[in-house]
Design a protein around this motif. Structure first.
Motif, PDB file in Angstrom:
ATOM      1  N   SER A  36     -77.318  26.419   2.251  1.00 52.66           N
ATOM      2  CA  SER A  36     -78.433  25.528   2.591  1.00 52.66           C
ATOM      3  C   SER A  36     -79.310  25.374   1.357  1.00 52.66           C
ATOM      4  O   SER A  36     -79.110  26.060   0.351  1.00 52.66           O
ATOM      5  CB  SER A  36     -79.301  26.166   3.674  1.00 52.66           C
ATOM      6  OG  SER A  36     -78.653  26.184   4.888  1.00 52.66           O
ATOM      7  N   ALA A  37     -80.329  24.544   1.484  1.00 49.55           N
ATOM      8  CA  ALA A  37     -81.350  24.447   0.436  1.00 49.55           C
ATOM      9  C   ALA A  37     -82.216  25.704   0.496  1.00 49.55           C
ATOM     10  O   ALA A  37     -82.275  26.374   1.530  1.00 49.55           O
ATOM     11  CB  ALA A  37     -82.208  23.221   0.699  1.00 49.55           C
ATOM     12  N   THR A  42     -86.256  21.593   2.030  1.00 51.65           N
ATOM     13  CA  THR A  42     -86.014  20.385   2.823  1.00 51.65           C
ATOM     14  C   THR A  42     -87.312  19.894   3.470  1.00 51.65           C
ATOM     15  O   THR A  42     -87.570  18.691   3.506  1.00 51.65           O
ATOM     16  CB  THR A  42     -84.900  20.623   3.874  1.00 51.65           C
ATOM     17  OG1 THR A  42     -83.783  21.208   3.205  1.00 51.65           O
ATOM     18  CG2 THR A  42     -84.466  19.330   4.536  1.00 51.65           C
ATOM     19  N   GLU A 120     -79.834  20.860  -1.162  1.00 51.47           N
ATOM     20  CA  GLU A 120     -78.544  21.558  -1.154  1.00 51.47           C
ATOM     21  C   GLU A 120     -77.833  21.391  -2.502  1.00 51.47           C
ATOM     22  O   GLU A 120     -77.126  22.293  -2.952  1.00 51.47           O
ATOM     23  CB  GLU A 120     -77.659  21.040  -0.010  1.00 51.47           C
ATOM     24  CG  GLU A 120     -77.843  21.750   1.327  1.00 51.47           C
ATOM     25  CD  GLU A 120     -79.168  21.489   2.015  1.00 51.47           C
ATOM     26  OE1 GLU A 120     -79.894  20.574   1.590  1.00 51.47           O
ATOM     27  OE2 GLU A 120     -79.495  22.228   2.976  1.00 51.47           O
ATOM     28  N   TYR A 182     -75.064  20.536   5.087  1.00 53.17           N
ATOM     29  CA  TYR A 182     -75.995  19.475   5.481  1.00 53.17           C
ATOM     30  C   TYR A 182     -75.644  18.078   4.981  1.00 53.17           C
ATOM     31  O   TYR A 182     -75.711  17.126   5.726  1.00 53.17           O
ATOM     32  CB  TYR A 182     -77.390  19.881   4.996  1.00 53.17           C
ATOM     33  CG  TYR A 182     -78.556  18.968   5.254  1.00 53.17           C
ATOM     34  CD1 TYR A 182     -78.920  18.595   6.550  1.00 53.17           C
ATOM     35  CD2 TYR A 182     -79.348  18.519   4.196  1.00 53.17           C
ATOM     36  CE1 TYR A 182     -80.046  17.802   6.759  1.00 53.17           C
ATOM     37  CE2 TYR A 182     -80.473  17.731   4.400  1.00 53.17           C
ATOM     38  CZ  TYR A 182     -80.817  17.372   5.686  1.00 53.17           C
ATOM     39  OH  TYR A 182     -81.929  16.591   5.902  1.00 53.17           O
ATOM     40  N   ARG A 196     -81.293  17.937  10.670  1.00 53.85           N
ATOM     41  CA  ARG A 196     -81.911  19.209  10.309  1.00 53.85           C
ATOM     42  C   ARG A 196     -81.094  20.387  10.869  1.00 53.85           C
ATOM     43  O   ARG A 196     -80.623  20.338  11.997  1.00 53.85           O
ATOM     44  CB  ARG A 196     -83.362  19.275  10.819  1.00 53.85           C
ATOM     45  CG  ARG A 196     -84.309  18.287  10.161  1.00 53.85           C
ATOM     46  CD  ARG A 196     -84.332  18.379   8.638  1.00 53.85           C
ATOM     47  NE  ARG A 196     -84.657  19.678   8.095  1.00 53.85           N
ATOM     48  CZ  ARG A 196     -85.875  20.112   7.805  1.00 53.85           C
ATOM     49  NH1 ARG A 196     -86.915  19.332   8.049  1.00 53.85           N
ATOM     50  NH2 ARG A 196     -86.078  21.294   7.264  1.00 53.85           N
ATOM     51  N   GLY A 197     -80.981  21.415  10.064  1.00 54.52           N
ATOM     52  CA  GLY A 197     -80.183  22.580  10.475  1.00 54.52           C
ATOM     53  C   GLY A 197     -78.684  22.348  10.337  1.00 54.52           C
ATOM     54  O   GLY A 197     -77.868  23.148  10.777  1.00 54.52           O
ATOM     55  N   GLY A 198     -78.307  21.224   9.695  1.00 53.80           N
ATOM     56  CA  GLY A 198     -76.911  20.791   9.680  1.00 53.80           C
ATOM     57  C   GLY A 198     -75.945  21.625   8.842  1.00 53.80           C
ATOM     58  O   GLY A 198     -74.733  21.407   8.917  1.00 53.80           O
ATOM     59  N   SER A 199     -76.445  22.575   8.073  1.00 51.09           N
ATOM     60  CA  SER A 199     -75.513  23.392   7.280  1.00 51.09           C
ATOM     61  C   SER A 199     -74.585  24.220   8.176  1.00 51.09           C
ATOM     62  O   SER A 199     -73.456  24.513   7.787  1.00 51.09           O
ATOM     63  CB  SER A 199     -76.276  24.335   6.348  1.00 51.09           C
ATOM     64  OG  SER A 199     -77.022  23.585   5.434  1.00 51.09           O
TER      65      SER A 199
HETATM   66  N1  ASP Z   1     -81.608  22.295   4.524  1.00 53.21           N
HETATM   67  C1  ASP Z   1     -81.373  21.633   5.801  1.00 53.21           C
HETATM   68  C2  ASP Z   1     -82.576  21.878   6.712  1.00 53.21           C
HETATM   69  O1  ASP Z   1     -83.501  22.566   6.328  1.00 53.21           O
HETATM   70  C3  ASP Z   1     -80.100  22.058   6.445  1.00 53.21           C
HETATM   71  C4  ASP Z   1     -80.004  23.516   6.846  1.00 53.21           C
HETATM   72  O2  ASP Z   1     -80.736  24.340   6.321  1.00 53.21           O
HETATM   73  O3  ASP Z   1     -79.168  23.830   7.704  1.00 53.21           O
HETATM   74  O4  ASP Z   1     -82.579  21.355   7.796  1.00 53.21           O
END
Ligand code: ASP
Ligand code: ADP
Ligand code: MG
Length: 439
Positions: A36-37, A42, A120, A182, A196-199
């Motif tokens: 992820s980042a 993000t 990312e 992501y 969001r949260g896509g990793s």
């Molecule tokens: N960096 C993206 C986010 O903060 C993806 C992730 O962290 O999963 O949503």
């Protein structure tokens, strides 16, 4: 081959990145590491996009400079050799140059996606610089070359499989691949993302594409807990979940997993493990075909829910009524989460407000339409929960003081869903923790 995904907090500090490098070298299995980042990046990129959309270029410029300073410090602490630091500064410098250029061009939604992708791209490049400094043989795989979504924003697993295997075959002797979570390319070939949260979704798709031995999701907590640890004090990790149970929990708000990230792993029967980067020896949670035990496993909550009730005496003994109602939601691509019906009314819940006005207008010819916003779905998830002794008695007894808006039970063997006004969410979760888990 195994897949290891590290979330924002797991790579958010230089010392954590060092720890991640040590974790991926604990065994010799070939692996793809999804990153992820850095935590907070993000969110900052989202803010930069919002400022630009509002025309506040000065505000956006200030945010970009703040973020740049953070990365400069990060590089200093991550790397020890001066030439490695110099290389990293120049790589990260290019990304900030890009962010400064966008200050000069007109804002668009596709440009915003490019902005969001920087997190990312930077985290994986920094990690690669660190591995290089440590002399660890690896390849950086560009996610934008294999991760694709179709016109409906659905990942194209078949395509991902083909493209990823081509890339891996080009480096058959390399034991370690690093890639971005992501980010992806959409049907127009533009840079896009998996939300969001896509990793987590990237990790599961990659694991399915290469038929990995396991998909490990490394985060800041020791597995899926039985209740939301951000809201309830006494929670504990769940040892084992079936894919279906985990998918329900993720969809209904357990933030540890992206809402739709389970299906690719489930489709290819790749077990998913939720593990804690800060506590690598903790057992965590295993997600696989078998549920393990019977009974209630965990509770999750999803906010921002709108209840829509259509009341009509014409529904009485009428067939085709529900189809007409559902067609309206289908027309506006608005998924329905919960449904309850009575002789003269049907209530549904949705989590998107975007087309609410049109939906209401098109439902009105069928009867009176009532809308209640500010609702939360509380999902009680487990295996054969209906078979659990006195489950309904225990459940309703524990939340006797809560004004429940809707109840859905019997739709699946692993879910009971309640709709409650969001102001009662915290209390509901706490009461259920006591009533169902004795915690
Ligand atoms: N960096 C993206 C986010 O903060 C993806 C992730 O962290 O999963 O949503
Ligand atoms: P990452 O950055 O590693 O992807 P996330 O913040 O997305 O991590 O997910 C981990 C967080 O999810 C935890 O810190 C926790 O606060 C939250 N969370 C919400 N519900 C649950 C749950 N049922 N079990 C575990 N964690 C949960
Ligand atoms: Mg996450």
């Amino acid at each position: 081959m195994k897949v290891m995904k590290f979330g924002g907090t797991s790579v958010g500090k230089p010392a954590r990145m060092h720890q991640v490098a040590a974790l991926i070298r604990r065994d010799n299995e070939k692996k793809i590491v999804v990153l992820s980042a850095l935590s907070g990046t993000t969110n900052s990129l989202v803010e930069i996009g919002n400022l630009l959309q509002q025309g506040d270029k000065e505000g956006a410029k200030y945010k970009i400079e703040q973020l740049n300073a953070h990365y400069q410090q990060f590089i200093d602490d991550l790397l020890s050799k001066e030439d490695a630091k110099e290389k990293a500064r120049s790589i990260i410098g290019e990304h900030f140059e890009f962010l400064h250029i966008i200050l000069k061009i007109s804002f668009s939604e596709s440009l915003n996606k490019d902005i969001l992708a920087q997190g990312e791209l930077m985290s994986t490049k920094l990690f690669s610089c660190y591995l290089e400094e440590q002399g660890v043989d690896h390849i950086l795989l560009p996610a934008l070359e294999f991760m694709t979504i179709d016109v409906n924003e659905e990942p194209q697993l078949g395509n991902i499989k083909v493209k990823l295997s081509q890339l891996l075959n080009q480096h058959a002797h390399i034991p370690l691949f690093i890639t971005q979570g992501y980010i992806c390319r959409n049907a127009r070939g533009e840079v896009d993302n998996l939300k969001r949260g896509g990793s987590d979704y990237t990790a599961s798709l990659v694991a399915a594409a290469v038929n990995a031995s396991v998909c490990e999701i490394w985060t800041d907590i020791d597995g899926m807990h039985n209740n939301d640890p951000r809201i309830v004090d006494q929670t504990q990790p769940v040892e084992q979940l079936s894919f279906d149970e985990a998918a329900e929990l993720a969809y209904f708000g357990a933030k540890i997993l992206h809402p739709t990230c389970i299906w690719p792993a489930q489709q290819e029967k790749v077990p998913v493990k939720l593990l804690n980067t800060m506590q690598p020896e903790a057992a965590g949670t295993v997600i696989q075909q078998e549920a393990g035990s019977v009974g209630v496993k965990a509770i999750a909550a999803k906010d921002g829910i709108i209840a829509v009730k259509i009341k009509s005496s014409r529904m009485l003994l009428a067939y085709g009524f529900l189809r007409k109602v559902f067609e309206v939601f289908e027309k506006y691509k608005t998924p329905i989460d919960m449904i309850t019906t009575s002789e003269v009314a049907v209530s549904v819940t949705i989590d998107q407000e975007q087309h609410l006005a049109e939906i209401i207008r098109e439902l009105q010819p069928f009867g009176s339409v009532e809308v209640e916003k500010g609702q939360t779905i509380v999902s009680i998830v487990g295996n054969h929960i209906a078979a659990t002794e006195f489950i309904l008695e225990k459940l309703f007894h524990s939340i006797a003081t809560i004004p429940v808006t809707m109840v859905s039970y019997g739709g699946s063997e692993h879910n009971i869903s309640l709709l409650v006004p969001s102001v009662h969410k915290k209390e509901t979760l706490q009461l259920l923790n006591r009533g169902l888990f004795g915690l």
